[in-house]
Enzyme design. Structure first.
Site, PDB file in Angstrom:
ATOM      1  N   LYS A 154      -5.559  -4.906 -22.946  1.00  0.00           N
ATOM      2  CA  LYS A 154      -6.542  -4.523 -24.945  1.00  0.00           C
ATOM      3  C   LYS A 154      -5.913  -4.280 -25.773  1.00  0.00           C
ATOM      4  CE  LYS A 154     -11.679  -3.736 -22.731  1.00  0.00           C
ATOM      5  NZ  LYS A 154     -11.978  -2.237 -22.078  1.00  0.00           N
TER       6      LYS A 154
ATOM      7  N   GLU B 290       0.673  -1.364   0.138  1.00  0.00           N
ATOM      8  CA  GLU B 290      -0.242   0.200   0.001  1.00  0.00           C
ATOM      9  C   GLU B 290       0.952   1.380   0.485  1.00  0.00           C
ATOM     10  OE1 GLU B 290      -2.512  -0.269   3.238  1.00  0.00           O
ATOM     11  OE2 GLU B 290      -4.228  -1.425   1.961  1.00  0.00           O
TER      12      GLU B 290
ATOM     13  N   ARG C 120      -4.362  -8.203 -17.647  1.00  0.00           N
ATOM     14  CA  ARG C 120      -5.386  -7.296 -17.373  1.00  0.00           C
ATOM     15  C   ARG C 120      -5.300  -6.819 -16.469  1.00  0.00           C
ATOM     16  NH1 ARG C 120     -10.439  -8.306 -18.407  1.00  0.00           N
ATOM     17  NH2 ARG C 120      -9.888 -10.023 -19.651  1.00  0.00           N
TER      18      ARG C 120
ATOM     19  N   THR D 115      -7.092   0.364 -20.108  1.00  0.00           N
ATOM     20  CA  THR D 115      -6.495  -0.761 -19.309  1.00  0.00           C
ATOM     21  C   THR D 115      -5.696  -0.720 -20.168  1.00  0.00           C
ATOM     22  OG1 THR D 115      -7.956  -1.477 -21.515  1.00  0.00           O
ATOM     23  CG2 THR D 115      -9.560  -1.061 -19.468  1.00  0.00           C
TER      24      THR D 115
END
Ligand code: PLP
Length: 497
Positions: free
Chosen positions: A286, A79, A292, A283
């Site tokens: 694609k 984080e 992904r 993204t």
């Protein structure tokens, strides 16, 4: 089950195929825990090999990208952002994230990159909230002479919440090709924002910049959002910048679909949003052909707000996916990727031309990018019937609404097809012409059936059996010449699954 052992015994004395060995070892490790899961992975590869992937948002990433994703990095919490973590032991993740950031900046020529978003939808949330915090929260805090949210009174806090929850966003209507995260009522974005839409022109099917200007001046949104999942024409982002400036809006571009074309130099000058937008989301899986995931690119003005996605809206990033992003972005800077990007557009153009010659109705008559949208209304079919009939014949694609669609978002009147995956396999003009002919033949030989009440069904259809058989043969003949991951032999797994 001793899959890996068997493979090693079978290939003794042969030259080592590292990709097959890796895949076999993976399947072996999974199968030892759960053979059903292992089987589905092998079956999915078979499925993607034996059906033509025409889905505009899908691709085939490299085996190097896949290997970078599938490992122990998933176990690490990180984080924060590089050099600013809420957890100890992030040295390697810091380096990996920095590699991905640097690769992204080189690839897109942007000032700042944030590579943590888990998906395109996630990237949009990060961008929306970065804009809201910079444009709404920060000025209020300054007025209150406060820097600490925890020090605000209940009234002050409620005031900020109210202001942040009542901002206007203007995005492309879902039916015109926009994405559901751009203010569609069934998406949280419509509850975060007071959202408004623009449409494509009824006559041309394209964005009409005069209409857009009128709409912008009427709404005067905080965020002017350009982005789409089903629109086949270039946008002039220099004009969009000017329009945004006229009303003082933040120009946000969601290039989820065409990022690979920007990266590969197939969308340049005013068709490239990076030099013009305040904030760009995408993204990475694609046309960009990575793992992904999602990403936010922005000017330095937004950098600190975007980087603080954690604690604001994200928890931990996915280190294994960031590693894979670093690999994919580097791949995208290669000369091969440039050729691939150019070929995607060339293939889409040729596919569109061949479909029109085959008598099909294409939105806007053609394409500037990687997709083609067919309106199947004139064939008496819904998008759903067309989608299912084509899938029966070995072609995987998705139905899509067309502007002002009478059949709604479930049945639809359109089919969206894209060339990225086929281009990755190496297909060219001859294949596009053949595929268009197969599609036209199937669609013209598919008829809707009647419902029990005697109405024409929107879901059920009859497809000529001979056409179906012949089409499957033709599709397989193409696929045989362009194998997916040729290094991997799935026949080997037949005795196990
Ligand atoms: C695909 C897409 C998204 C969402 O991406 P996910 O990774 O599926 O969340 C967002 N915006 C646009 C324009 C897209 O095409």
């Amino acid at each position: 089950m001793e899959i890996l052992k068997d493979y090693l015994a079978e290939t003794q004395g042969q030259e080592l195929n590292a990709e097959m060995l890796t895949f076999t070892a993976n399947i072996d490790a999974v199968a030892k825990k759960n053979p059903q899961v292992a089987k589905k992975i092998v079956k999915e590869l078979d499925d993607q090999r034996s059906n033509l992937k025409l889905i505009a948002s899908e691709n085939f990433c490299s085996l190097a990208v896949q290997s970078a994703m599938g490992n122990l990095l998933t176990d690490k919490y990180a984080e924060g952002y590089p050099g600013n973590r809420f957890y100890a032991g992030c040295d390697n993740v810091d380096d990996l994230e920095n590699m991905a950031i640097e690769e992204a900046k080189k690839l897109f020529g942007c000032e700042h990159a944030f590579v943590q978003p888990h998906s395109g939808a996630d990237a949009n949330l990060v961008a929306f909230w970065a804009i809201l915090r910079k444009k709404i929260q920060a000025p209020i805090m300054e007025k209150l002479k406060q820097t600490n949210l925890l020090a605000l009174s209940k009234e002050e806090w409620d005031y900020i919440r109210m202001q942040m929850g009542n901002q206007k966003m203007l995005g492309m209507d879902l039916f015109s090709g926009g994405h559901l995260t751009h203010g569609y009522r069934y998406n949280a974005s419509a509850q975060m924002f007071d959202s408004y839409f623009y449409n494509v022109s009824k006559e041309t099917g394209r964005l009409d910049y005069d209409e857009l200007r009128k709409r912008l001046h009427e709404i005067r949104p905080l965020i002017f959002l350009i982005g789409f999942s089903a629109y086949t024409r270039n946008v002039d982002f220099a004009v969009m910048r000017q329009l945004a400036d006229e009303v003082g809006a933040v120009l946000m571009v969601d290039m989820a679909h065409f990022a690979g074309l920007v990266a590969g130099g197939a969308m340049t000058d005013n068709a490239n949003p990076i030099p013009f937008a305040d904030i760009v989301t995408t993204t990475t899986h694609k046309t960009l052909r990575g793992p992904r995931g999602g990403m936010v690119l922005c000017t330095m003005e937004y950098a600190e707000y975007v980087d603080k996605a954690c604690p604001h809206i994200m928890g931990g990033p996915l280190p294994h996916i960031m590693a894979a992003k670093a690999i994919a972005f580097e791949e995208a800077r290669s000369p091969e990727f440039k050729t691939y990007a150019e070929n995607i557009v060339e293939n889409a153009r040729n596919l569109g031309i061949a479909l029109v010659e085959g008598g099909l109705d294409i939105l806007t008559g053609g394409t500037d990018n990687h997709m083609v949208i067919i309106n199947v209304e004139s064939l008496g079919l819904t998008g759903r019937q067309a989608e299912n009939a084509l899938r029966e014949c070995g072609m995987t694609l998705n139905r899509n609404t067309v502007p002002f669609d009478k059949n709604g978002p479930w049945y639809t009147s359109g089919l969206r097809l894209g060339t990225p995956a086929m281009t990755t396999l190496g297909m060219g003009k001859a294949e596009m012409v053949e595929i268009a002919d197969i599609m036209a033949t199937v669609l013209k030989n598919t008829r809707p059936t009647k419902t029990k009440k005697g109405d024409i069904s929107k879901a059920n259809y009859k497809l000529d059996e001979n056409i179906k058989e012949a089409s499957i043969k033709r599709v397989r003949a193409i696929l045989d010449r362009f194998p997916l991951y040729p290094e991997i032999d799935t026949d080997f797994f037949k005795k196990y699954f």
